[in-house]
Design an enzyme around this catalytic site. Structure first.
Site, mmCIF file in Angstrom:
data_model
loop_
_atom_site.group_PDB
_atom_site.id
_atom_site.type_symbol
_atom_site.label_atom_id
_atom_site.label_comp_id
_atom_site.label_asym_id
_atom_site.label_seq_id
_atom_site.Cartn_x
_atom_site.Cartn_y
_atom_site.Cartn_z
ATOM 1 C CG ASP A 1 63.692 -21.844 -11.361
ATOM 2 O OD1 ASP A 1 64.881 -21.861 -10.990
ATOM 3 O OD2 ASP A 1 62.892 -22.774 -11.134
ATOM 4 C CG ASP B 1 53.866 -29.849 -7.904
ATOM 5 O OD1 ASP B 1 55.054 -29.978 -8.275
ATOM 6 O OD2 ASP B 1 53.321 -28.734 -7.771
ATOM 7 C CD GLU C 1 54.264 -24.554 -8.967
ATOM 8 O OE1 GLU C 1 54.410 -25.787 -9.017
ATOM 9 O OE2 GLU C 1 54.506 -23.896 -7.950
ATOM 10 C CG HIS D 1 57.328 -27.918 -9.754
ATOM 11 N ND1 HIS D 1 56.738 -27.755 -8.527
ATOM 12 C CD2 HIS D 1 58.620 -27.607 -9.580
ATOM 13 C CE1 HIS D 1 57.647 -27.377 -7.643
ATOM 14 N NE2 HIS D 1 58.794 -27.281 -8.257
HETATM 15 C C1 GLP Z 1 61.936 -25.732 -6.776
HETATM 16 C C2 GLP Z 1 62.797 -25.475 -8.022
HETATM 17 C C3 GLP Z 1 62.901 -26.736 -8.875
HETATM 18 C C4 GLP Z 1 63.315 -27.914 -8.007
HETATM 19 C C5 GLP Z 1 62.260 -28.153 -6.940
HETATM 20 C C6 GLP Z 1 62.595 -29.320 -6.034
HETATM 21 O O1 GLP Z 1 60.588 -25.638 -7.037
HETATM 22 N N1 GLP Z 1 62.267 -24.403 -8.835
HETATM 23 O O2 GLP Z 1 63.858 -26.501 -9.899
HETATM 24 O O3 GLP Z 1 63.470 -29.064 -8.791
HETATM 25 O O4 GLP Z 1 62.184 -26.988 -6.139
HETATM 26 O O5 GLP Z 1 63.566 -28.955 -5.091
HETATM 27 P P1 GLP Z 1 64.346 -29.949 -4.179
HETATM 28 O O6 GLP Z 1 65.438 -30.523 -5.004
HETATM 29 O O7 GLP Z 1 64.885 -29.091 -3.071
HETATM 30 O O8 GLP Z 1 63.392 -30.967 -3.692
#
Ligand code: GLP
Length: 264
Positions: free
Chosen positions: A67, A137, A144, A139
């Site tokens: 993304d 959540d 989402e 995702h």
């Molecule tokens: C963002 C990214 C996800 C990632 C999530 C959790 O939303 N698009 O790919 O898994 O954050 O991030 P973190 O690893 O910093 O908790």
């Protein structure tokens, strides 16, 4: 789904890197799906170490990131382009022309752009190993809650929870993007192997729902239950919500004994 529980974040990062390195040694032109966020940072550090110390070769690797924020160009300090450069690409020998990250500056015809991204994945032969983090959540990528389990690469509006979780990455005065282009859940499920990383107590609920809850669009990661080769690699803190922890540990011990190739 294989659930592997490691002692802590360091062990989780080393195990993830071991899995990816083995895949790469078996297939030097590996197609890797990559994720951003803080969770895979240790994994990238370990891969860079294997490159530096053991000459792990990324010269034929092709990468596709999940993304990118809409509105940030590839030189923006908070873009996922810069994140990937800083945390991974500049430490290994991936060829710049083999790196694919959605373009956050696209305007207008998103459909055409997103179809093109899907086509590049297909033309590369499909993703061999997809790395995922998980949002609080549940995702994956920026899919989402309520994202279709069949979704493909597309623009996605971010939830308030996700915006808040990522707020600290942006300066006080800085405008935070409210949408992103993300691979869809269907895109992710097409990967041949999936490795989801979860670390820390704040992910425990999402991990439990993804692994042991019903398959539902309300928890995108639960779609991995439909995949034939998905591994959920978590540390002890992220595993506390799992009901069948002991069973998973027995399965991993048995797998190590009987079919170690499943664990690469
Ligand atoms: C963002 C990214 C996800 C990632 C999530 C959790 O939303 N698009 O790919 O898994 O954050 O991030 P973190 O690893 O910093 O908790």
């Amino acid at each position: 789904m294989l659930v592997v529980i490691e002692q802590d974040y360091g062990a989780l990062s080393r195990e993830a890197a071991r899995i990816a390195a083995n895949a790469l040694r078996q297939k030097p032109d590996l197609v890797l799906g990559l994720a951003t966020g803080s969770t895979p940072v240790g994994f990238y550090r370990e891969l860079a170490k294997l490159h530096r110390e053991q000459g792990l070769d990324f010269s034929r690797v092709v990468t596709f990131n999940l993304d990118e924020y809409i509105g940030l160009d590839s030189s923006h300090p908070h873009s996922f382009h810069v994140f990937m450069q800083e945390n991974f690409f500049r430490h290994v020998n991936v060829k710049p022309e083999n790196i694919h990250i959605p373009d956050g500056t696209i305007r207008g015809d998103f459909d055409e752009y997103c179809e093109g991204y899907e086509r590049s994945i297909r033309d590369a032969g499909g993703i061999d190993l997809q790395i995922l983090g998980i949002g609080k959540d549940g995702h994956i990528g920026f899919n989402e809650p309520t994202s279709s389990l069949a979704s493909r690469t597309r623009p996605k509006t971010l939830t308030r929870e996700t915006l808040e979780a990522n707020r600290s990455h942006f300066g006080k005065e800085e405008r935070q993007p409210r949408a992103a282009i993300t691979m869809g859940i269907g895109t992710i499920l097409d990967a041949k192997k999936i490795l989801l990383l979860g670390s820390g107590a704040e992910k425990a609920r999402a991990v439990a729902l993804a692994v042991e809850g019903p398959i539902t669009a309300s928890v995108s990661a639960s779609a991995l239950q439909l995949h034939r080769d998905a591994t959920v690699l978590v540390d002890r803190e992220a595993a506390v919500g799992l009901k069948h922890r002991e069973y998973y540990e027995t399965v991993v011990a048995m797998t190590r004994e009987l079919t170690p190739e499943r664990l690469w």
